[in-house]
Every structure is written in structure tokens, then in C-alpha cells.
Design a protein around this motif. Structure first.
Motif, short mmCIF file in Angstrom:
data_model
loop_
_atom_site.label_atom_id
_atom_site.label_comp_id
_atom_site.label_asym_id
_atom_site.label_seq_id
_atom_site.Cartn_x
_atom_site.Cartn_y
_atom_site.Cartn_z
N UNK A 333 0.85 -1.20 0.00
CA UNK A 333 0.00 0.00 0.00
C UNK A 333 0.88 1.25 0.00
N UNK A 334 1.98 1.22 0.77
CA UNK A 334 2.88 2.39 0.80
C UNK A 334 3.53 2.58 -0.58
N UNK A 335 3.96 1.47 -1.18
CA UNK A 335 4.61 1.57 -2.50
C UNK A 335 3.61 2.12 -3.53
N UNK A 336 2.36 1.63 -3.47
CA UNK A 336 1.35 2.09 -4.45
C UNK A 336 1.10 3.59 -4.28
N UNK A 337 1.01 4.05 -3.02
CA UNK A 337 0.77 5.48 -2.78
C UNK A 337 1.93 6.32 -3.33
N UNK A 338 3.15 5.84 -3.14
CA UNK A 338 4.34 6.55 -3.66
C UNK A 338 4.32 6.58 -5.19
N UNK A 339 4.09 5.42 -5.77
CA UNK A 339 4.10 5.30 -7.23
C UNK A 339 3.02 6.17 -7.88
N UNK A 340 1.85 6.20 -7.26
CA UNK A 340 0.72 6.90 -7.87
C UNK A 340 0.61 8.37 -7.43
N UNK A 341 1.60 8.84 -6.67
CA UNK A 341 1.56 10.24 -6.23
C UNK A 341 0.44 10.50 -5.26
N UNK A 377 11.71 7.83 4.49
CA UNK A 377 10.36 7.84 5.06
C UNK A 377 9.65 6.49 5.07
N UNK A 378 9.63 5.81 3.93
CA UNK A 378 8.74 4.64 3.84
C UNK A 378 9.44 3.31 4.12
N UNK A 475 -4.81 13.60 -0.43
CA UNK A 475 -4.64 12.75 0.76
C UNK A 475 -3.93 13.43 1.93
N UNK A 476 -4.20 12.90 3.12
CA UNK A 476 -3.40 13.27 4.30
C UNK A 476 -2.05 12.57 4.18
N UNK A 477 -1.01 13.05 4.84
CA UNK A 477 0.30 12.39 4.72
C UNK A 477 0.23 10.93 5.17
N UNK A 478 0.87 10.03 4.41
CA UNK A 478 0.82 8.61 4.78
C UNK A 478 1.85 8.27 5.84
#
Ligand SMILES: Cc1cc2nc3c(=O)[nH]c(=O)nc-3n(C[C@H](O)[C@H](O)[C@H](O)COP(=O)(O)OP(=O)(O)OC[C@H]3O[C@@H](n4cnc5c(N)ncnc54)[C@H](O)[C@@H]3O)c2cc1C
Length: 486
Positions: A333-341, A377-378, A475-478
Motif C-alpha cells: 500500500x505504501x509503494x502504491x501510494x508513492x508510485x501513484x503520487x 520515510x517509507x 490525501x493526508x500524509x501517509x
């Protein structure tokens, strides 16, 4: 009668192409072919599903075809696995020689070994030349006694030794080429649509493919003599906006954006090196020096190619002797959020959006997003990040990409893991008003500059006024950067 097949892979150019010149020597007919390999073009592998990069490739092939036609030749496009398609074509045309430029990427090495073996079994002479780099990576390997060199200074010493023995020279384009014989099928260059890909529209075009465009862009930069002589990276701007700009003009860009041309070989790195050296000679003794100068950038390129050539499992952490073994997290989920901005950090999300749209981001933007995904961060693996870059970058280059990801994640080359890029303070140095973020993330466009890099801090009344509610429209910060980087 000597019939020769010349196999274009990288080096999509006529200038400074030693393998092409060697192929043509004594030939009565020359078949210039490009093989659209399903392993690198199909949706299954991922790397070539990117319509932007495929567009760049097809434009480069069209340009090459036009140049070949001026010499009464033409490009012949084959479809299929080169291990099958090339031997079949050689047989059909009764070729006695197969020639190509050497390529040290992992997949290419395996593919070329199989093609060479088939060709030799069929009795063909196989002719290869180095053309992608300033020096032959094999020669550097001999100088380092087979060991990967991970220090830029040590590498420069070895490179200087090699360049003294064999200075950089470039070849002019051929004045003529033997004609190809008749071929049964038309072998035309397909369109993006014929390959099942949707065009992305001109807004996503940061560079048009082809040798012609590459040479025009290089010449435009070379006219900026003071800029070339004083070029220093990282003193350049990661937030400048190029979309829709005059991609041939060069002027005004903070770095050259020649990387797609160098990756596809539309531009010879040796020609660029030689031409920049001529500008330095005029500016002497005042010009910038490696590692920050323009020559320094080309040496970084060389550094990673030579390092990859000496390193087993270079694309991976496991079994890679130069790579620190780190227990990275595995959070899809973290990787997807990073990849998709969708990280909630506008600077990171804007850069990842530019990457997906244009296939290019500035070097320092690459630093920032790579640091954010890994140690900053991630805490996700650099291998994952490199694979995403490989999918989207127009200039995706195995040696440079995987090497830089090892660098940014402090897995190799650089170990100051406490030096992390802040996703808030870092972009403010270049773009206080947040124009770059506003361009790539229009939902944030009306936010006051005070909150542009930290929109979650904006009072709800300000969010309403800007038409962007955090948690709804953006989004709010992950992750809490202060806590993650501490
Ligand atoms: C995580 C990460 C991944 C990267 N992946 C790639 C990649 O796949 N392909 C790629 O070409 N570059 C890659 N780079 C290096 C660099 O960011 C790009 O080469 C550069 O931004 C391209 O823009 P330019 O042509 O304007 O560069 P300029 O600054 O104008 O430099 C001229 C040329 O020098 C070479 N060069 C510049 N910087 C580097 C560097 N740090 N390492 C190696 N060569 C360099 C490139 O061929 C470039 O085109 C990566 C950097 C990072 C941090």
C-alpha cells in the motif's frame, strides 16, 4: 557476394556507430534491422508497456529509416524474439555476417549469447563493437583486476589511464551503405496503436525521439558556451517546468535533458564528450570540473556502466557483493501510494506525477523521491523503486538506474544515511511559491504558498477557500516525516 545483417538495438544513429561501419566493410548487401522483441515490448514484462517510451522508440526508428533512405537503404523491422527472428532473417537473406553493438545489460547479455551461438552454428561471422560508452567496460575490468570499482575518484584514475592509452575518437556517419537485397515481407515501422498502446498526447512530450532531434538539442546546448563551461550539478533546479516547451531548443533548461537520447543511443556519448571538450578548450583554463561539470556527468554514466559490468546480481540486493543487506519493509500500500503520487506530500506527489506523465524528472527530484521511498520515510526496498523508475523513465538505463538507487538508499557508494531530503524544506529552496506543485497537482493550485508543501496544516477555512479539503480532494500524509526520518 557478402550479405550482412546489421542489428540495431541501442545506437539508433548513423553518426559515430563503429559496429555499423564494421558491418558494411566489404559487404555487397546490408540489411539494417530492428527487432521488436515481445519480451521488451509486451504488456507482460512491463518495461515497454509505457506508451511514452514506445513513442520515443518509434520516432527514433522513423528518423533512422529516413536517414538510411537518403543512403538508398532502409530500416527493416522484425517482430518476435530476436533469438528466433534474427537467425531466420539471416537464413532468408543468405547472410554470412551478423553485426551489432555490444550491450552489457543483463537481459541483453543473455539474449546476445543465444543469438551469437545460433549465428555461429549457422556458420555466420559475428562482428561486434563497443559504442555505448567512452571506453570499453572490459578494458576497465582488466585495469581493476575484475573487481567492481565503487569509488568515483578511483574510477576516474583508471578511466584516465584507459583514455590515455585509447583517447576518445568519433566516427562520421557513413557516406554510403551497401543496399539491402529484396525482402519477402514489408517490415514497416508499426504505429503505437498497432502495438496496442494509446498515445499520451503532446502535453506529455519532453523529448522527441531520433538522431536528428538529438543532434539539434545537443547543438542548441553547445551554443550556450558559458553555460556549458560553468555547468555544475547539483547547482541546478529540480522544480523547473518543461512540459510543452521547445524540446529541441535546449536554451533555458537547467540540465541538458539529453538522457533519453544517450540511453537509446540517438546521441553518441563520445560525440557529446568531444564537443564539450572543444568548448572547454575555448574557455580554458576556467571551466567546471568533475564530478559536477558536464564531463563529470558523462563520467558518472561511465562509472555505473563499468560498475554494473563487474558486479554479479547488480539489479538485486541478494547475492550482490557491493550492496548492503538491509531488512526493508514490504508494504504494497505504501509503494502504491508513492508510485501513484498519493503520499500526501505535494513535492513527492508532483515529482511522481511528472515521472508518470513525461517519463523524465530532474536529478534532484529523483534523489528526493528515492530517498523518501527508502531510508528517508517509507523504508521500502530500492529494488521496488528502481523497477518503477524502469517502467516510467524515458531514459531508463539498467546501470545508471539501479546504481543510483543503491546510492540513494545508502546500500552502496554513499553511506551518510542521516542526510535525508525533507519533502517540505528541500523544494522550498527552489520554488517558494510552489509553481511546480500547482502545475502537476492542480487540485492544490489555489492553496496559499504558506501551505503548499504542508497542506494538512492549512485551517479548514483556508482549505474550503482553496477548494481542496485534505483527506477528500488530496490525501493526508501517509507517514509523519519528522518521526520517520528521526
Ligand atoms: C534514483 C535515480 C535513478 C536514475 N536513473 C537514471 C536512468 O535510468 N537513466 C539515466 O540516464 N539517468 C538516471 N539517473 C541519473 C540522472 O538523474 C539523469 O541522468 C539526469 O537527471 C538526466 O537528465 P539530463 O540529461 O538533463 O542530465 P545532465 O545533467 O544534463 O547530464 C548529462 C548526461 O550525463 C549522464 N548523467 C547525469 N547524471 C548522472 C548520474 N547521476 N549518474 C549517471 N549518469 C548521469 C546522463 O547520461 C545525462 O543525460 C538517475 C538518478 C537517480 C537519483
Amino acid at each position: 557476394m557478402v550479405a550482412v545483417v546489421y542489428w540495431f538495438r541501442k545506437a539508433l544513429r548513423l553518426h559515430d556507430n563503429p559496429a555499423l561501419i564494421a558491418a558494411a566493410e566489404g559487404a555487397s548487401s546490408l540489411y539494417p534491422v530492428y527487432c521488436l522483441d515481445p519480451k521488451t515490448c509486451s504488456r507482460a514484462r512491463g518495461a515497454w508497456t509505457n506508451p511514452n517510451r514506445m513513442r520515443f522508440l518509434l520516432e527514433s526508428l522513423a528518423d533512422l529509416d529516413a536517414s538510411l533512405r537518403k543512403l538508398n537503404s532502409r530500416l527493416i523491422v522484425l517482430h518476435g524474439d530476436p533469438v528466433e527472428a534474427l537467425p531466420a532473417a539471416c537464413k532468408e537473406w543468405s547472410a554470412s555476417r551478423l553485426a551489432y553493438e555490444l550491450d552489457y545489460e543483463q537481459y541483453s547479455l543473455r539474449r546476445d549469447k543465444a543469438v551469437r551461438s545460433q549465428a555461429e552454428q549457422a556458420g555466420l561471422e559475428v562482428v561486434t563493437r563497443v559504442g555505448h560508452t567512452l571506453v570499453d567496460p572490459e578494458a576497465l575490468l582488466l585495469l581493476s583486476r575484475g573487481a567492481p570499482v565503487t569509488s568515483y575518484d578511483k574510477f576516474r584514475g583508471l578511466l584516465a589511464q584507459e583514455l590515455k592509452a585509447r583517447p576518445v575518437t568519433t566516427l562520421p556517419p557513413p557516406a554510403s551503405l551497401p543496399p539491402p537485397g529484396r525482402t519477402a515481407a514489408p517490415h514497416a515501422i508499426p504505429s503505437l496503436e498497432e502495438l496496442g498502446l494509446e498515445p499520451m498526447g503532446d502535453a506529455a512530450v519532453i523529448a522527441r525521439g531520433g538522431e536528428g532531434a538529438a543532434l539539434r538539442a545537443m547543438e542548441a546546448h553547445l551554443r550556450r558556451r558559458d553555460w556549458i563551461a560553468s555547468f555544475e550539478k547539483p547547482k541546478t533546479s529540480p522544480t523547473e517546468m518543461l512540459a510543452g516547451g521547445p524540446f529541441d531548443a535546449g536554451a533555458g533548461r537547467s540540465t541538458t535533458v539529453l538522457s533519453p537520447y544517450l540511453t537509446f543511443g540517438c546521441l553518441s556519448s563520445r560525440l557529446l564528450y568531444e564537443r564539450v571538450a572543444a568548448v572547454y578548450a575555448e574557455a580554458a583554463p576556467r571551466h567546471s570540473q568533475p564530478p559536477v561539470s558536464l564531463h563529470g556527468q558523462l563520467l558518472w554514466r561511465e562509472f555505473y556502466v563499468c560498475c554494473m559490468h563487474a558486479t554479479p546480481n547488480y539489479r538485486r540486493m541478494a547475492g550482490n557483493p557491493i550492496c548492503r543487506q538491509i531488512s526493508w519493509g514490504e508494504d504494497a500500500a505504501l509503494v502504491a501510494a508513492w508510485r501513484e503520487g498519493r503520499t500526501g506530500y505535494p513535492w513527492i506527489d508532483a515529482a511522481m506525477t511528472q515521472l508518470r506523465r513525461e517519463g523524465w524528472i530532474h536529478h534532484l527530484a529523483r534523489h528526493a523521491v528515492a530517498c523518501f521511498l527508502t531510508r528517508g520515510d517509507l523504508w521500502q526496498s530500492w529494488e521496488t523503486g528502481a523497477a518503477v523508475f524502469e517502467e516510467y523513465l524515458l531514459d531508463a538505463d539498467e546501470a545508471i538506474n539501479f546504481g543510483n538507487w543503491m546510492w540513494l538508499s545508502c546500500s552502496c557508494f554513499f553511506y551518510q544515511y542521516f542526510r535525508c531530503y525533507s519533502p517540505v524544506a528541500f523544494p522550498q529552496k527552489y520554488d517558494k511559491q510552489g509553481a511546480y506543485v500547482r502545475h502537476w497537482l492542480p487540485q492544490l493550485a489555489r492553496l496559499p504558498a504558506k501551505y503548499i508543501y504542508e497542506p494538512w496544516k492549512a485551517p479548514i477555512a483556508v482549505q474550503k477557500e482553496a477548494g481542496c479539503i485534505i483527506g477528500v480532494d488530496y490525501p493526508k500524509p501517509i507517514v509523519d516525516h519528522q518521526a520517520a526520518a528521526a
